[in-house]
Design a protein around this motif. Structure first.
Motif, short mmCIF file in Angstrom:
data_model
loop_
_atom_site.label_atom_id
_atom_site.label_comp_id
_atom_site.label_asym_id
_atom_site.label_seq_id
_atom_site.Cartn_x
_atom_site.Cartn_y
_atom_site.Cartn_z
N THR A 151 0.81 -1.27 0.21
CA THR A 151 -0.01 -0.02 0.11
C THR A 151 0.83 1.28 -0.19
OG1 THR A 151 -0.16 -0.20 2.28
CG2 THR A 151 -2.01 -1.02 1.22
N CYS A 152 2.37 1.22 0.01
CA CYS A 152 2.95 2.34 -0.18
C CYS A 152 2.83 3.45 -1.05
CB CYS A 152 4.40 1.84 -0.03
SG CYS A 152 4.91 0.99 -1.55
N HIS A 153 2.17 2.89 -2.20
CA HIS A 153 1.98 3.72 -3.32
C HIS A 153 0.38 4.45 -3.22
CE1 HIS A 153 5.79 3.52 -5.11
NE2 HIS A 153 5.57 2.22 -5.25
N ILE A 154 -0.37 4.09 -2.14
CA ILE A 154 -1.85 4.63 -1.96
C ILE A 154 -1.58 5.62 -0.95
CG2 ILE A 154 -3.98 4.31 -1.31
CD1 ILE A 154 -4.01 1.57 -2.47
N GLY A 155 -1.81 6.88 -0.90
CA GLY A 155 -1.67 8.01 -0.10
C GLY A 155 -3.08 8.10 0.59
N ALA A 165 -0.31 13.55 -20.87
CA ALA A 165 0.76 14.54 -20.07
C ALA A 165 1.33 14.06 -19.11
CB ALA A 165 -0.19 15.80 -20.04
N LEU A 166 0.30 13.45 -18.36
CA LEU A 166 0.91 12.66 -16.95
C LEU A 166 2.13 11.55 -17.27
CD1 LEU A 166 -2.56 12.07 -14.91
CD2 LEU A 166 -0.43 13.77 -14.59
N ALA A 167 2.14 10.78 -18.37
CA ALA A 167 3.27 10.07 -18.80
C ALA A 167 4.29 10.80 -19.22
CB ALA A 167 2.70 9.23 -19.86
N GLU A 168 4.21 11.96 -19.77
CA GLU A 168 5.29 12.92 -20.18
C GLU A 168 6.02 13.35 -19.01
OE1 GLU A 168 3.88 15.93 -22.78
OE2 GLU A 168 2.90 14.19 -24.03
N GLY A 224 10.81 12.71 -14.93
CA GLY A 224 11.28 12.76 -13.78
C GLY A 224 10.54 13.25 -12.77
N LEU A 225 9.33 13.67 -13.18
CA LEU A 225 8.44 14.22 -11.83
C LEU A 225 7.55 12.97 -11.23
CD1 LEU A 225 8.74 16.72 -13.65
CD2 LEU A 225 6.62 17.59 -12.83
N THR A 226 7.46 13.09 -9.96
CA THR A 226 6.39 12.20 -9.21
C THR A 226 5.12 12.54 -9.48
OG1 THR A 226 7.96 11.70 -7.59
CG2 THR A 226 5.88 11.30 -7.02
N VAL A 227 4.11 11.45 -10.00
CA VAL A 227 2.98 11.83 -10.17
C VAL A 227 2.11 11.46 -9.18
CG1 VAL A 227 0.96 11.39 -12.02
CG2 VAL A 227 3.25 11.69 -12.75
N ILE A 228 1.11 12.24 -8.67
CA ILE A 228 0.20 11.93 -7.73
C ILE A 228 -1.21 11.84 -8.32
CG2 ILE A 228 -0.71 12.55 -5.40
CD1 ILE A 228 2.05 14.03 -4.91
N VAL A 229 -2.20 11.08 -8.18
CA VAL A 229 -3.41 10.98 -8.68
C VAL A 229 -4.38 11.28 -7.57
CG1 VAL A 229 -5.11 9.43 -9.78
CG2 VAL A 229 -2.81 9.14 -10.48
N ARG A 271 -1.35 2.17 -13.87
CA ARG A 271 -0.49 2.84 -15.03
C ARG A 271 0.76 3.14 -14.27
NH1 ARG A 271 -5.21 1.55 -16.46
NH2 ARG A 271 -5.91 2.71 -18.31
N PRO A 272 1.79 2.81 -15.17
CA PRO A 272 3.16 2.89 -14.70
C PRO A 272 3.59 4.10 -14.32
CG PRO A 272 3.08 2.81 -17.44
CD PRO A 272 1.68 2.58 -16.64
N TRP A 273 2.90 5.13 -14.89
CA TRP A 273 3.49 6.65 -14.29
C TRP A 273 2.88 7.06 -13.12
CZ3 TRP A 273 -1.11 8.70 -13.89
CH2 TRP A 273 -2.20 8.33 -15.01
N ALA A 274 1.94 6.34 -12.47
CA ALA A 274 1.13 6.74 -11.08
C ALA A 274 2.17 6.35 -10.02
CB ALA A 274 -0.07 5.94 -11.23
#
Length: 323
Positions: A13-17, A215-218, A223-228, A268-271
């Motif tokens: 669950t580390c990738h769920i905030g 755009a989120l994939a870009e 190198g940005l962290t994407v937060i959904v 999603r690999p960018w999430a």
């Protein structure tokens, strides 16, 4: 970047905030709020609810907490929880500036928050956030950037943000509206001292609203962290409001509509981080089943049919009542 600490977490669950928008103030636009919160919405009642959620989230492996100046007293509640748990030093704390909370703890105010991306607002709200969270703040984002936001072109503001970044604070943006992709791409081009200024982007993305995905994939590739955020579409993807297709797929998995909706995003690999906006521990626990959901290609194809036109989606969101 402080987000590197998320990669060391040992739980799935580390990738769920956990986002605190729904519990830091008495009024919000999530569906089912009357059922979730009831009539007891005093400051102390919501402080206790927030602390209960934070306790449960931390115990189940959540390591990112998201707040904002406009989330009523969310920063204050979070600061109190951190002070009461001095041994907890492995959570990443994010907040946002750019909206001022104006509802005065009411659910029927004419205006619940006022947007202002000026340098003056940044300096005022940064001081307010510092007074509560101090050195515990890892990430500070501009709240709800749109393509016409002055925050994308204000060089004096950029200089101040770069100064904060040089001091160790991660600087990012959040976006909203049907032109999220344009705002994200404009933010990627912003530089200060010859370097990209923003290191994170937080955007609305869910089964109904997918327009920001390229755009989120870009941003991820840059190198940005994407937060959904708003993965549950403000309750539209949760029972009893979920569309039938989502209900059918959830029944096939044996888990809730919420877990399925969040699992779809986690693929999603960018999430980098997907936020739970839970208002109860039961909701949070159900959300945290998302990593265990295994969706077939056929189920994914059916879920893909739920996507709406972004302008229609945001028009619908804008019509949701504060309650």
């Amino acid at each position: 970047m402080p987000f590197a600490r998320l990669a060391t977490a040992t739980t799935p669950t580390c990738h769920i905030g956990l986002g605190l928008a729904a519990v830091g103030r008495p009024g919000y636009i999530n569906l089912g709020r009357d059922r979730d919160l009831g009539e007891e919405r005093t400051v102390e009642a919501l402080r206790a609810r927030t602390h209960e959620l934070l306790d449960a989230a931390y115990a189940q492996g959540v390591r990112y907490i998201d707040a904002a100046r406009s989330y009523g007293r969310a920063e204050e509640f979070l600061a109190d929880w951190l002070a009461a748990n001095p041994g907890i030093d492995d959570v990443v704390i994010g907040s946002k500036w750019g909206y001022t909370y104006t509802a005065d703890w009411s659910t029927d105010a004419e205006h619940h928050e006022i947007k202002d991306h000026s340098l003056a607002t940044y300096e005022r709200q940064r001081a307010e956030t510092d007074a509560l969270l101090g050195e515990r703040l890892d990430l500070y984002q501009i709240h709800s950037v749109t393509p016409d936001s002055p925050a994308l072109t204000d060089k004096k503001l950029h200089a101040k943000l770069a100064e904060a970044a040089a001091g160790g604070l991660t600087v990012g943006i959040s976006t909203s509206g049907p032109a999220q992709a344009d705002a994200i791409r404009a933010a990627l081009a912003v530089e200060a001292d010859g370097k990209p200024l923003f290191r994170t982007v937080q955007a609305t993305y869910n089964l109904l609203e997918t327009s920001a995905e390229p755009a989120l994939a870009e941003a991820h590739d840059a190198g940005l962290t994407v937060i959904v955020k708003e993965g549950m579409a403000n309750g539209r993807l949760a029972d009893p409001h979920a569309p039938q297709i989502l209900r059918d797929v959830a029944a096939e998995t044996g888990l809730g509509c919420d877990a399925v909706a969040l699992a779809w995003i986690l693929r999603r690999p960018w999430a980098g981080v997907v936020l739970s906006g839970a208002a109860t521990v039961v909701q949070l626990t159900s959300n945290l089943h998302a990593p265990a959901v295994d969706l077939t290609d056929e189920q994914l194809d059916r879920l893909a049919t739920l996507t709406e036109d972004p302008h229609s989606y945001w028009q619908h969101r804008g019509s949701l009542p504060w309650h």
